[in-house]
Design a protein around this motif. Sequence first.
Motif, PDB file in Angstrom:
ATOM      1  N   VAL A  20     -58.459  -3.004 -72.478  1.00 50.32           N
ATOM      2  CA  VAL A  20     -57.696  -1.806 -72.164  1.00 50.32           C
ATOM      3  C   VAL A  20     -58.650  -0.627 -72.022  1.00 50.32           C
ATOM      4  O   VAL A  20     -59.380  -0.284 -72.959  1.00 50.32           O
ATOM      5  N   PHE A  21     -58.669  -0.023 -70.837  1.00 52.47           N
ATOM      6  CA  PHE A  21     -59.495   1.148 -70.586  1.00 52.47           C
ATOM      7  C   PHE A  21     -58.621   2.388 -70.673  1.00 52.47           C
ATOM      8  O   PHE A  21     -57.688   2.558 -69.897  1.00 52.47           O
ATOM      9  N   LEU A  22     -58.909   3.259 -71.631  1.00 44.98           N
ATOM     10  CA  LEU A  22     -58.275   4.553 -71.658  1.00 44.98           C
ATOM     11  C   LEU A  22     -59.067   5.424 -70.688  1.00 44.98           C
ATOM     12  O   LEU A  22     -59.988   4.936 -70.038  1.00 44.98           O
ATOM     13  N   PRO A  23     -58.740   6.719 -70.534  1.00 45.13           N
ATOM     14  CA  PRO A  23     -59.513   7.522 -69.588  1.00 45.13           C
ATOM     15  C   PRO A  23     -61.015   7.499 -69.886  1.00 45.13           C
ATOM     16  O   PRO A  23     -61.539   8.309 -70.637  1.00 45.13           O
ATOM     17  N   VAL A 207     -60.107  -9.276 -56.394  1.00 47.58           N
ATOM     18  CA  VAL A 207     -59.531  -8.408 -57.427  1.00 47.58           C
ATOM     19  C   VAL A 207     -58.304  -7.703 -56.851  1.00 47.58           C
ATOM     20  O   VAL A 207     -58.299  -7.305 -55.691  1.00 47.58           O
ATOM     21  N   ALA A 208     -57.258  -7.606 -57.684  1.00 44.62           N
ATOM     22  CA  ALA A 208     -56.019  -6.951 -57.271  1.00 44.62           C
ATOM     23  C   ALA A 208     -55.603  -5.941 -58.333  1.00 44.62           C
ATOM     24  O   ALA A 208     -55.857  -6.131 -59.525  1.00 44.62           O
ATOM     25  N   PHE A 209     -54.937  -4.881 -57.875  1.00 44.07           N
ATOM     26  CA  PHE A 209     -54.540  -3.781 -58.749  1.00 44.07           C
ATOM     27  C   PHE A 209     -53.058  -3.483 -58.540  1.00 44.07           C
ATOM     28  O   PHE A 209     -52.586  -3.394 -57.409  1.00 44.07           O
ATOM     29  N   ALA A 227     -54.153  -4.134 -64.244  1.00 38.48           N
ATOM     30  CA  ALA A 227     -52.900  -3.386 -64.335  1.00 38.48           C
ATOM     31  C   ALA A 227     -53.259  -1.917 -64.521  1.00 38.48           C
ATOM     32  O   ALA A 227     -53.890  -1.552 -65.516  1.00 38.48           O
ATOM     33  N   VAL A 228     -52.893  -1.081 -63.559  1.00 42.97           N
ATOM     34  CA  VAL A 228     -53.241   0.339 -63.582  1.00 42.97           C
ATOM     35  C   VAL A 228     -52.010   1.158 -63.968  1.00 42.97           C
ATOM     36  O   VAL A 228     -50.979   1.073 -63.304  1.00 42.97           O
ATOM     37  N   ILE A 245     -56.527  -3.674 -68.214  1.00 42.13           N
ATOM     38  CA  ILE A 245     -55.526  -2.611 -68.174  1.00 42.13           C
ATOM     39  C   ILE A 245     -56.263  -1.285 -68.122  1.00 42.13           C
ATOM     40  O   ILE A 245     -57.191  -1.050 -68.898  1.00 42.13           O
ATOM     41  N   TYR A 246     -55.850  -0.434 -67.190  1.00 39.43           N
ATOM     42  CA  TYR A 246     -56.506   0.868 -67.073  1.00 39.43           C
ATOM     43  C   TYR A 246     -55.473   1.979 -66.973  1.00 39.43           C
ATOM     44  O   TYR A 246     -54.532   1.896 -66.186  1.00 39.43           O
TER      45      TYR A 246
END
Length: 255
Positions: A20-23, A207-209, A227-228, A245-246
């Motif tokens: 999980v990427f936070l800002p 890669v898919a978003f 997952a954006v 996850i971003y």
Amino acid sequence: MHAGPKARYRREMNAAEAQVFLPATTQFLDSILRLEARVAAFDCDGTLWSGDVGERFFDWELREGNVVSTALDLPMRERYAAYKRGEVDETTMCGEMVTMHQGISEQNLMEAAARFFEKFFLTQIFSEMRELVRRLQENGCEVWAVSSSNEWVIRAGMKYFGIPESRILAAKVEYDEGRASDRLIRVPSGAGKPEALREVVKKEIDVAFGNARWDTEMLAMAKHAVAVNPNPDLEATAKERGWHIYFPEGTRPRG
């Protein structure tokens, strides 16, 4: 171990692996660019910008009365209300939101879409997603935009991402002498997204978003899924399957 505990163990492991990427823009961009993707597919609404451009355009053009006939206002709004109640499926509704433009010239539709996007959605673009698209293309990646929103407003938006019209797969109709018809070519929603990619791109998607459950099938077909700013249902799926996850700057993780 019984099947139940095994299944729970797999879910726990997948959730632990979901990054999980936070800002943290640099970290996120670097993690994607390291994949050295040759083909990438992006959902648009909620993924490249905040909000649903197709839904907003639909409301705006009916309200403004300078795009489609004002006679469509009540019947189309009633139809949309039925969709929100679950009486009309997603693909059908998205298709009708395109075929309602029958008889209007492509030029007029594009001019209206450009005015709309600049006024309401230009400031909604996620800057890091625009930068990611730019850098992917700079590195030779073939980037595709896939959306169930009408092609006119998606084409207007993609000008700000440098994605050519030839790489846009959106809800689209055939034309009769430059005017929109009621004959649908495609409505890429849900399973329609990977279907359109297989039909047109005919290459493996590296890669898919996406941001919603309607993107699940497209994310699942790619070697890497991101997952954006995901809706709660897609966020749960992403954690279960170990997808990245971003959350772009200005959005918040949902509990």
